[in-house]
Design a protein around this motif. Structure first.
Motif, PDB file in Angstrom:
ATOM      1  N   LYS A 292      11.483  -1.301  -5.581  1.00 46.76           N
ATOM      2  CA  LYS A 292      11.810  -0.062  -4.865  1.00 46.76           C
ATOM      3  C   LYS A 292      10.621   0.897  -4.857  1.00 46.76           C
ATOM      4  O   LYS A 292       9.942   1.066  -5.857  1.00 46.76           O
ATOM      5  CB  LYS A 292      12.994   0.631  -5.542  1.00 46.76           C
ATOM      6  CG  LYS A 292      14.337  -0.021  -5.234  1.00 46.76           C
ATOM      7  CD  LYS A 292      15.478   0.970  -5.529  1.00 46.76           C
ATOM      8  CE  LYS A 292      16.817   0.357  -5.163  1.00 46.76           C
ATOM      9  NZ  LYS A 292      17.524  -0.200  -6.317  1.00 46.76           N
ATOM     10  N   LEU A 293      10.407   1.534  -3.695  1.00 44.80           N
ATOM     11  CA  LEU A 293       9.417   2.613  -3.588  1.00 44.80           C
ATOM     12  C   LEU A 293      10.171   3.907  -3.308  1.00 44.80           C
ATOM     13  O   LEU A 293      11.174   3.900  -2.592  1.00 44.80           O
ATOM     14  CB  LEU A 293       8.425   2.322  -2.455  1.00 44.80           C
ATOM     15  CG  LEU A 293       7.445   1.169  -2.691  1.00 44.80           C
ATOM     16  CD1 LEU A 293       6.681   0.856  -1.417  1.00 44.80           C
ATOM     17  CD2 LEU A 293       6.464   1.502  -3.796  1.00 44.80           C
ATOM     18  N   SER A 294       9.661   5.005  -3.828  1.00 42.60           N
ATOM     19  CA  SER A 294      10.348   6.287  -3.658  1.00 42.60           C
ATOM     20  C   SER A 294       9.695   7.112  -2.555  1.00 42.60           C
ATOM     21  O   SER A 294       8.472   7.253  -2.513  1.00 42.60           O
ATOM     22  CB  SER A 294      10.293   7.049  -4.986  1.00 42.60           C
ATOM     23  OG  SER A 294      10.430   8.411  -4.762  1.00 42.60           O
ATOM     24  N   GLU A 295      10.528   7.668  -1.665  1.00 46.90           N
ATOM     25  CA  GLU A 295       9.988   8.530  -0.591  1.00 46.90           C
ATOM     26  C   GLU A 295       9.454   9.835  -1.181  1.00 46.90           C
ATOM     27  O   GLU A 295       8.612  10.487  -0.592  1.00 46.90           O
ATOM     28  CB  GLU A 295      11.061   8.809   0.466  1.00 46.90           C
ATOM     29  CG  GLU A 295      11.347   7.597   1.344  1.00 46.90           C
ATOM     30  CD  GLU A 295      12.165   7.947   2.580  1.00 46.90           C
ATOM     31  OE1 GLU A 295      11.731   8.852   3.327  1.00 46.90           O
ATOM     32  OE2 GLU A 295      13.221   7.322   2.795  1.00 46.90           O
ATOM     33  N   SER A 326       8.236   5.585   3.644  1.00 48.52           N
ATOM     34  CA  SER A 326       9.287   5.955   4.589  1.00 48.52           C
ATOM     35  C   SER A 326      10.268   4.807   4.754  1.00 48.52           C
ATOM     36  O   SER A 326       9.880   3.634   4.713  1.00 48.52           O
ATOM     37  CB  SER A 326       8.658   6.297   5.944  1.00 48.52           C
ATOM     38  OG  SER A 326       9.674   6.496   6.899  1.00 48.52           O
ATOM     39  N   SER A 327      11.535   5.168   4.964  1.00 49.44           N
ATOM     40  CA  SER A 327      12.531   4.119   5.222  1.00 49.44           C
ATOM     41  C   SER A 327      12.691   3.895   6.729  1.00 49.44           C
ATOM     42  O   SER A 327      13.473   3.063   7.170  1.00 49.44           O
ATOM     43  CB  SER A 327      13.878   4.523   4.609  1.00 49.44           C
ATOM     44  OG  SER A 327      14.225   5.824   5.070  1.00 49.44           O
ATOM     45  N   GLN A 328      11.927   4.654   7.530  1.00 49.49           N
ATOM     46  CA  GLN A 328      12.000   4.509   8.996  1.00 49.49           C
ATOM     47  C   GLN A 328      10.846   3.664   9.509  1.00 49.49           C
ATOM     48  O   GLN A 328       9.682   4.006   9.322  1.00 49.49           O
ATOM     49  CB  GLN A 328      11.928   5.903   9.659  1.00 49.49           C
ATOM     50  CG  GLN A 328      13.003   6.880   9.209  1.00 49.49           C
ATOM     51  CD  GLN A 328      14.396   6.364   9.501  1.00 49.49           C
ATOM     52  OE1 GLN A 328      14.685   5.914  10.606  1.00 49.49           O
ATOM     53  NE2 GLN A 328      15.264   6.410   8.490  1.00 49.49           N
ATOM     54  N   LEU A 329      11.183   2.555  10.175  1.00 46.44           N
ATOM     55  CA  LEU A 329      10.129   1.684  10.717  1.00 46.44           C
ATOM     56  C   LEU A 329       9.267   2.408  11.749  1.00 46.44           C
ATOM     57  O   LEU A 329       8.086   2.138  11.885  1.00 46.44           O
ATOM     58  CB  LEU A 329      10.748   0.439  11.353  1.00 46.44           C
ATOM     59  CG  LEU A 329      10.889  -0.783  10.440  1.00 46.44           C
ATOM     60  CD1 LEU A 329      11.606  -1.907  11.157  1.00 46.44           C
ATOM     61  CD2 LEU A 329       9.524  -1.281   9.967  1.00 46.44           C
ATOM     62  N   TYR A 333       5.125   2.240  12.173  1.00 51.39           N
ATOM     63  CA  TYR A 333       4.359   1.834  13.364  1.00 51.39           C
ATOM     64  C   TYR A 333       3.450   2.959  13.851  1.00 51.39           C
ATOM     65  O   TYR A 333       2.349   2.722  14.324  1.00 51.39           O
ATOM     66  CB  TYR A 333       5.314   1.396  14.487  1.00 51.39           C
ATOM     67  CG  TYR A 333       5.762  -0.051  14.338  1.00 51.39           C
ATOM     68  CD1 TYR A 333       5.003  -1.090  14.871  1.00 51.39           C
ATOM     69  CD2 TYR A 333       6.926  -0.375  13.651  1.00 51.39           C
ATOM     70  CE1 TYR A 333       5.394  -2.419  14.731  1.00 51.39           C
ATOM     71  CE2 TYR A 333       7.332  -1.699  13.492  1.00 51.39           C
ATOM     72  CZ  TYR A 333       6.557  -2.714  14.044  1.00 51.39           C
ATOM     73  OH  TYR A 333       6.936  -4.027  13.894  1.00 51.39           O
ATOM     74  N   LYS A 334       3.931   4.206  13.710  1.00 51.68           N
ATOM     75  CA  LYS A 334       3.151   5.354  14.171  1.00 51.68           C
ATOM     76  C   LYS A 334       1.843   5.495  13.398  1.00 51.68           C
ATOM     77  O   LYS A 334       0.809   5.853  13.928  1.00 51.68           O
ATOM     78  CB  LYS A 334       3.989   6.630  13.990  1.00 51.68           C
ATOM     79  CG  LYS A 334       4.019   7.520  15.223  1.00 51.68           C
ATOM     80  CD  LYS A 334       4.914   8.724  14.993  1.00 51.68           C
ATOM     81  CE  LYS A 334       6.350   8.425  15.403  1.00 51.68           C
ATOM     82  NZ  LYS A 334       7.286   9.504  15.077  1.00 51.68           N
ATOM     83  N   SER A 335       1.917   5.218  12.076  1.00 51.81           N
ATOM     84  CA  SER A 335       0.723   5.438  11.244  1.00 51.81           C
ATOM     85  C   SER A 335      -0.033   4.141  10.945  1.00 51.81           C
ATOM     86  O   SER A 335      -0.941   4.123  10.125  1.00 51.81           O
ATOM     87  CB  SER A 335       1.127   6.123   9.939  1.00 51.81           C
ATOM     88  OG  SER A 335       2.119   5.347   9.292  1.00 51.81           O
ATOM     89  N   CYS A 336       0.335   3.081  11.623  1.00 50.96           N
ATOM     90  CA  CYS A 336      -0.328   1.788  11.392  1.00 50.96           C
ATOM     91  C   CYS A 336      -1.755   1.811  11.943  1.00 50.96           C
ATOM     92  O   CYS A 336      -1.997   2.382  13.007  1.00 50.96           O
ATOM     93  CB  CYS A 336       0.487   0.710  12.107  1.00 50.96           C
ATOM     94  SG  CYS A 336       0.111  -0.900  11.483  1.00 50.96           S
ATOM     95  N   GLU A 337      -2.681   1.214  11.219  1.00 48.86           N
ATOM     96  CA  GLU A 337      -4.088   1.248  11.654  1.00 48.86           C
ATOM     97  C   GLU A 337      -4.519  -0.118  12.198  1.00 48.86           C
ATOM     98  O   GLU A 337      -4.606  -1.102  11.464  1.00 48.86           O
ATOM     99  CB  GLU A 337      -4.966   1.643  10.465  1.00 48.86           C
ATOM    100  CG  GLU A 337      -6.332   2.089  10.911  1.00 48.86           C
ATOM    101  CD  GLU A 337      -7.150   2.658   9.752  1.00 48.86           C
ATOM    102  OE1 GLU A 337      -8.272   2.179   9.563  1.00 48.86           O
ATOM    103  OE2 GLU A 337      -6.655   3.550   9.041  1.00 48.86           O
ATOM    104  N   THR A 338      -4.793  -0.150  13.493  1.00 52.88           N
ATOM    105  CA  THR A 338      -5.119  -1.422  14.150  1.00 52.88           C
ATOM    106  C   THR A 338      -6.360  -2.078  13.548  1.00 52.88           C
ATOM    107  O   THR A 338      -6.388  -3.287  13.330  1.00 52.88           O
ATOM    108  CB  THR A 338      -5.354  -1.192  15.672  1.00 52.88           C
ATOM    109  OG1 THR A 338      -4.353  -0.311  16.146  1.00 52.88           O
ATOM    110  CG2 THR A 338      -5.287  -2.504  16.438  1.00 52.88           C
TER     111      THR A 338
END
Length: 393
Positions: A292-295, A326-329, A333-338
């Motif tokens: 588990k990771l904590s937000e 975050s528990s929101q996918l 995706y928003k902060s993903c680095e290509t």
């Protein structure tokens, strides 16, 4: 280390290298507060034997010592081999002027390769310091010596399950040599000038594992390729570098580092060893999320590197990084680095080439990419916005 075999002398490559070294050695890297570089330099030429040069500042002329026993390489001199460039400049310039003429009448076209690396490593070991070898080499090492290679360029293996054999080193000599180099802080950079098959899979292993670089100029032509080669050489000699590095990555609970990619060697699961690291190198780390990771508290990463500077100081550089959870996918995706993703996929595919057919690796890459996009469409894109998927892709 300069390959002075017949073809290299005849095509003017040796002369070009020697002329350029006179200029480029003026720009050896140094600490900001230092007037001149603390780096010492030494010179070896070779074909199927090795020639060491004494360039001590009080000599009128450089002295050559030949090592013919390439099976058990030793360093024939300590005092006068690794010298301060500024102090020995006139002797070094003498030597660089003489080398092209010294071997002008040689018809020797056979070369060794592993003993050249061994010689450089032994010299650094004897001087009790880490360092870097610049090797200028042209052909398949076919002379009788450790690391001798044969031509195994077999077009029939391409696009078959056996193609991976072509990407694996021919002999384990280079793997054990690379491990020795890393243990003694000896990085290897290789400039290759092949006019025919040269087995990069074998010759390139030591530069790859020791944090060096491999530059390849196929069918080198003086008027076309010399500028590119000289730019590469200048950049490589002048850039900032750290030697004999060991890196550890620590994390907070909930995830851990599981794999590492780059010019590295690992003798256990935690210590990332590097003979050298410079501004053009990166280590890619794969983390596994297994708890588990904590937000609220996020995820913490610490990367610590212990290394030797160019002036010989032992230093520790530490990077601490706090990441949001975050528990929101959609947030993911928003902060993903290509750039980081491409880097990771490219390096893991490169590693897999040694063990799996290229066709399988391509399929894995396509499936991973498709899976990421499918997850996005399922969890993040609104059903009405079909075009959004295309734009995001």
């Amino acid at each position: 280390m300069i390959d002075v075999s017949y073809s290299n002398i005849k095509n003017g490559l040796v002369k070009l290298i020697c002329e350029e070294l006179k200029t480029v050695l003026e720009k050896l890297p140094k600490e900001e507060q230092e007037e001149m570089s603390a780096i010492r330099v030494g010179f070896i030429t070779y074909n199927k034997v090795l020639h060491f040069f004494n360039v001590k500042s009080n000599l009128a002329q450089p002295q050559m010592m030949v090592v013919t026993d390439v099976g058990e390489v030793f360093v024939p001199l300590l005092d006068g081999f690794l010298v301060n460039y500024q102090e020995s400049q006139s002797v070094i310039h003498n030597l660089l002027d003489q080398i092209p003429d010294m071997f002008a009448d040689s018809n020797e076209n056979e070369t060794v390769f592993a003993p050249v690396i061994q010689a450089g490593m032994e010299a650094l070991k004897a001087a009790d310091c880490p360092g870097k070898l610049f090797i200028f080499h042209s052909s398949l090492p076919t002379a009788e010596a450790p690391g001798k290679l044969k031509n195994r360029d077999d077009k029939k293996l391409v696009n078959t399950d056996k193609e991976k054999i072509l990407f694996q080193p021919q002999t384990n000599v280079y793997d054990s040599l690379a491990k020795d180099c890393v243990a003694h802080g000896c990085s290897v950079t290789l400039f290759l000038f092949p006019s025919q098959y040269v087995d990069v899979a074998s010759l390139g292993l030591v530069p790859q594992l020791t944090g060096g670089t491999l530059y390849k100029y196929s069918n080198f032509q003086m008027h076309l390729d010399s500028q590119q080669f000289l730019n590469d050489l200048r950049n490589d000699i002048e850039k900032k570098i750290g030697f004999d590095a060991i890196m550890r990555v620590r994390t907070s609970t909930g995830f851990r580092a599981t794999d590492f990619f780059g010019g590295i060697l690992m003798n256990n699961t935690t210590d990332v060893e590097m003979a050298a690291i410079d501004c053009d190198k990166a280590v890619t780390v794969e983390f596994k999320h297994d708890d588990k990771l904590s937000e609220d508290s996020g995820a913490l990463i610490q990367c610590a590197v212990l290394y030797t500077t160019i002036s010989g100081q032992r230093r520790l550089r530490i990077h601490n990084l706090g990441l949001n959870c975050s528990s929101q996918l959609a947030d993911l995706y928003k902060s993903c680095e290509t750039d980081a993703l491409i880097n990771f996929f490219a390096k893991s595919a490169f590693k897999a080439v040694l063990h799996q057919p290229l066709k399988v690796i391509r399929e894995i890459l396509v499936n991973q990419t498709a899976h990421m996009l499918a997850c996005y469409r399922k969890n993040c894109a609104s059903p009405s916005a079909a075009s959004q998927f295309t734009c995001e892709k």
